[in-house]
Design a protein around this motif. Structure first.
Motif, PDB file in Angstrom:
ATOM      1  N   ALA A  88       3.923 -44.452  35.754  1.00  0.00           N
ATOM      2  CA  ALA A  88       4.617 -45.550  35.077  1.00  0.00           C
ATOM      3  C   ALA A  88       5.913 -45.055  34.450  1.00  0.00           C
ATOM      4  CB  ALA A  88       3.708 -46.166  34.013  1.00  0.00           C
ATOM      5  N   ARG A  89       5.885 -43.854  33.873  1.00  0.00           N
ATOM      6  CA  ARG A  89       7.087 -43.286  33.263  1.00  0.00           C
ATOM      7  C   ARG A  89       8.173 -43.063  34.312  1.00  0.00           C
ATOM      8  NH1 ARG A  89       8.884 -43.899  28.783  1.00  0.00           N
ATOM      9  NH2 ARG A  89       7.103 -43.049  27.652  1.00  0.00           N
ATOM     10  N   MET A  90       7.764 -42.559  35.472  1.00  0.00           N
ATOM     11  CA  MET A  90       8.730 -42.342  36.555  1.00  0.00           C
ATOM     12  C   MET A  90       9.375 -43.650  36.989  1.00  0.00           C
ATOM     13  SD  MET A  90       6.861 -39.508  38.969  1.00  0.00           S
ATOM     14  CE  MET A  90       8.128 -39.643  40.224  1.00  0.00           C
ATOM     15  N   MET A  91       8.566 -44.729  37.025  1.00  0.00           N
ATOM     16  CA  MET A  91       9.080 -46.020  37.477  1.00  0.00           C
ATOM     17  C   MET A  91       9.962 -46.689  36.430  1.00  0.00           C
ATOM     18  SD  MET A  91       5.861 -47.731  39.490  1.00  0.00           S
ATOM     19  CE  MET A  91       6.801 -49.222  39.783  1.00  0.00           C
ATOM     20  N   LEU A  92       9.568 -46.565  35.152  1.00  0.00           N
ATOM     21  CA  LEU A  92      10.224 -47.342  34.094  1.00  0.00           C
ATOM     22  C   LEU A  92      11.321 -46.570  33.356  1.00  0.00           C
ATOM     23  CD1 LEU A  92       7.120 -49.157  32.574  1.00  0.00           C
ATOM     24  CD2 LEU A  92       8.753 -50.051  34.253  1.00  0.00           C
ATOM     25  N   GLY A  93      11.309 -45.252  33.477  1.00  0.00           N
ATOM     26  CA  GLY A  93      12.364 -44.467  32.855  1.00  0.00           C
ATOM     27  C   GLY A  93      12.033 -43.993  31.455  1.00  0.00           C
ATOM     28  N   PRO A  94      12.861 -43.147  30.883  1.00  0.00           N
ATOM     29  CA  PRO A  94      12.565 -42.485  29.605  1.00  0.00           C
ATOM     30  C   PRO A  94      12.566 -43.410  28.397  1.00  0.00           C
ATOM     31  CG  PRO A  94      14.788 -41.937  30.341  1.00  0.00           C
ATOM     32  CD  PRO A  94      14.136 -42.665  31.473  1.00  0.00           C
ATOM     33  N   ALA A  95      13.251 -44.528  28.484  1.00  0.00           N
ATOM     34  CA  ALA A  95      13.365 -45.399  27.302  1.00  0.00           C
ATOM     35  C   ALA A  95      12.191 -46.368  27.152  1.00  0.00           C
ATOM     36  CB  ALA A  95      14.667 -46.193  27.368  1.00  0.00           C
ATOM     37  N   ALA A  96      11.367 -46.520  28.181  1.00  0.00           N
ATOM     38  CA  ALA A  96      10.268 -47.492  28.145  1.00  0.00           C
ATOM     39  C   ALA A  96       9.195 -47.080  27.145  1.00  0.00           C
ATOM     40  CB  ALA A  96       9.654 -47.633  29.531  1.00  0.00           C
ATOM     41  N   VAL A  97       8.572 -48.080  26.525  1.00  0.00           N
ATOM     42  CA  VAL A  97       7.414 -47.841  25.659  1.00  0.00           C
ATOM     43  C   VAL A  97       6.163 -47.893  26.545  1.00  0.00           C
ATOM     44  CG1 VAL A  97       6.019 -48.777  23.776  1.00  0.00           C
ATOM     45  CG2 VAL A  97       8.504 -48.807  23.613  1.00  0.00           C
ATOM     46  N   ILE A  98       5.396 -46.811  26.537  1.00  0.00           N
ATOM     47  CA  ILE A  98       4.168 -46.765  27.332  1.00  0.00           C
ATOM     48  C   ILE A  98       2.998 -46.444  26.412  1.00  0.00           C
ATOM     49  CG2 ILE A  98       2.909 -45.568  29.173  1.00  0.00           C
ATOM     50  CD1 ILE A  98       5.551 -45.170  30.610  1.00  0.00           C
ATOM     51  N   GLY A  99       2.044 -47.368  26.372  1.00  0.00           N
ATOM     52  CA  GLY A  99       0.837 -47.165  25.584  1.00  0.00           C
ATOM     53  C   GLY A  99      -0.372 -47.046  26.481  1.00  0.00           C
ATOM     54  N   CYS A 100      -1.397 -46.341  26.003  1.00  0.00           N
ATOM     55  CA  CYS A 100      -2.619 -46.133  26.777  1.00  0.00           C
ATOM     56  C   CYS A 100      -3.838 -46.481  25.929  1.00  0.00           C
ATOM     57  CB  CYS A 100      -2.745 -44.679  27.214  1.00  0.00           C
ATOM     58  SG  CYS A 100      -1.512 -44.161  28.384  1.00  0.00           S
ATOM     59  N   THR A 101      -4.868 -46.974  26.572  1.00  0.00           N
ATOM     60  CA  THR A 101      -6.134 -47.260  25.916  1.00  0.00           C
ATOM     61  C   THR A 101      -6.996 -46.007  25.865  1.00  0.00           C
ATOM     62  OG1 THR A 101      -6.126 -49.563  26.634  1.00  0.00           O
ATOM     63  CG2 THR A 101      -8.269 -48.606  26.101  1.00  0.00           C
ATOM     64  N   ALA A 102      -7.663 -45.788  24.732  1.00  0.00           N
ATOM     65  CA  ALA A 102      -8.592 -44.669  24.611  1.00  0.00           C
ATOM     66  C   ALA A 102      -9.845 -45.105  23.860  1.00  0.00           C
ATOM     67  CB  ALA A 102      -7.934 -43.505  23.876  1.00  0.00           C
ATOM     68  N   ASN A 103     -10.992 -44.629  24.342  1.00  0.00           N
ATOM     69  CA  ASN A 103     -12.275 -44.910  23.701  1.00  0.00           C
ATOM     70  C   ASN A 103     -12.901 -43.640  23.132  1.00  0.00           C
ATOM     71  OD1 ASN A 103     -15.581 -45.548  24.481  1.00  0.00           O
ATOM     72  ND2 ASN A 103     -14.459 -46.992  23.203  1.00  0.00           N
ATOM     73  N   THR A 104     -12.377 -42.482  23.567  1.00  0.00           N
ATOM     74  CA  THR A 104     -12.909 -41.191  23.118  1.00  0.00           C
ATOM     75  C   THR A 104     -11.746 -40.209  22.921  1.00  0.00           C
ATOM     76  OG1 THR A 104     -13.108 -40.293  25.357  1.00  0.00           O
ATOM     77  CG2 THR A 104     -15.011 -41.523  24.509  1.00  0.00           C
ATOM     78  N   ILE A 105     -12.021 -39.113  22.228  1.00  0.00           N
ATOM     79  CA  ILE A 105     -10.995 -38.076  22.078  1.00  0.00           C
ATOM     80  C   ILE A 105     -10.680 -37.453  23.434  1.00  0.00           C
ATOM     81  CG2 ILE A 105     -12.664 -36.257  21.499  1.00  0.00           C
ATOM     82  CD1 ILE A 105      -9.074 -36.664  20.069  1.00  0.00           C
ATOM     83  N   GLU A 106     -11.652 -37.453  24.339  1.00  0.00           N
ATOM     84  CA  GLU A 106     -11.415 -36.915  25.680  1.00  0.00           C
ATOM     85  C   GLU A 106     -10.393 -37.760  26.431  1.00  0.00           C
ATOM     86  OE1 GLU A 106     -14.833 -35.148  23.997  1.00  0.00           O
ATOM     87  OE2 GLU A 106     -14.528 -37.293  24.368  1.00  0.00           O
TER      88      GLU A 106
END
Length: 207
Positions: A88-106
């Motif tokens: 996603a970063r490669m597609m959207l570029g350095p300025a994009a905000v990218i968030g991810c879902t996490a349920n565990t520390i892993e």
């Protein structure tokens, strides 16, 4: 920081929701329309993007990376089964905000080196907004993940998500999150503007 996640079950159009929460002071919108086509979402973005630009609000899409690039919004939120953040970063570029879902520390360990801007930690409690819900974390679970992030020196902003109500905000901030993502508690309120204002008032201010 308060992120508002649009709701397709509340009987109000996405445009009506966005107008209300922006009026209430929210400056971070995630458009989540899981069952809609790209064309339907594109029409919604065309309607709400000018509103967001007018008040300098972040506008991101849930999941649809290619569409986010096409309609030129600020970024995406990616679930665990969505596109890899690095792609996603490669597609959207350095300025994009990218968030991810996490349920565990892993989950967080797996993405910490992938240039993500925030981690959505949850679900806090059961929510009707999302199908196939991961195990409920509750306050203790979120506190434990925040503690582990600090111990491991993972300095990515943390946003609690999943069935969050107004009375949950201060305990969650004390547990170590930097903000909350809210949908139903605002979308189903009698007055969305006032409901948003109450959440915004509880958010930490930047010094």
């Amino acid at each position: 920081m308060l992120q508002y996640i649009t709701n397709t079950e509340c009987g109000r159009s996405v445009a009506e929701q966005v107008k209300a929460v922006l009026e209430g002071g929210c400056r971070w919108i995630q458009v989540r329309m899981k069952d809609a086509s790209d064309e339907e979402i594109e029409k919604v973005i065309a309607e709400i993007k000018p509103m967001c630009l007018e008040v300098e609000s972040f506008l991101i899409l849930n999941d649809r990376v290619e569409l986010a690039k096409k309609v030129d919004v600020g970024g995406v939120h990616l679930g665990k089964t969505d596109m890899a953040p690095s792609r996603a970063r490669m597609m959207l570029g350095p300025a994009a905000v990218i968030g991810c879902t996490a349920n565990t520390i892993e989950d967080i360990e797996a993405v910490k080196a992938l240039d993500v801007d925030y981690i959505g930690i949850g679900p806090y409690r059961t929510t009707n907004t999302k199908k196939n819900l991961a195990p409920i974390l509750g306050l203790d679970g979120i506190r434990e993940i925040c503690y582990e992030m600090e111990k491991r020196e993972i300095e990515i902003p943390r946003v609690a998500v999943g069935g969050i109500r107004l009375e949950d905000v201060l305990p969650l901030l004390e547990a170590g999150v930097n903000g909350v993502a809210v949908s139903g508690a605002i979308a189903f309120a009698d007055d969305m503007v006032e409901a948003t204002k109450k959440f915004v008032e509880l958010m930490p201010t930047k010094e």
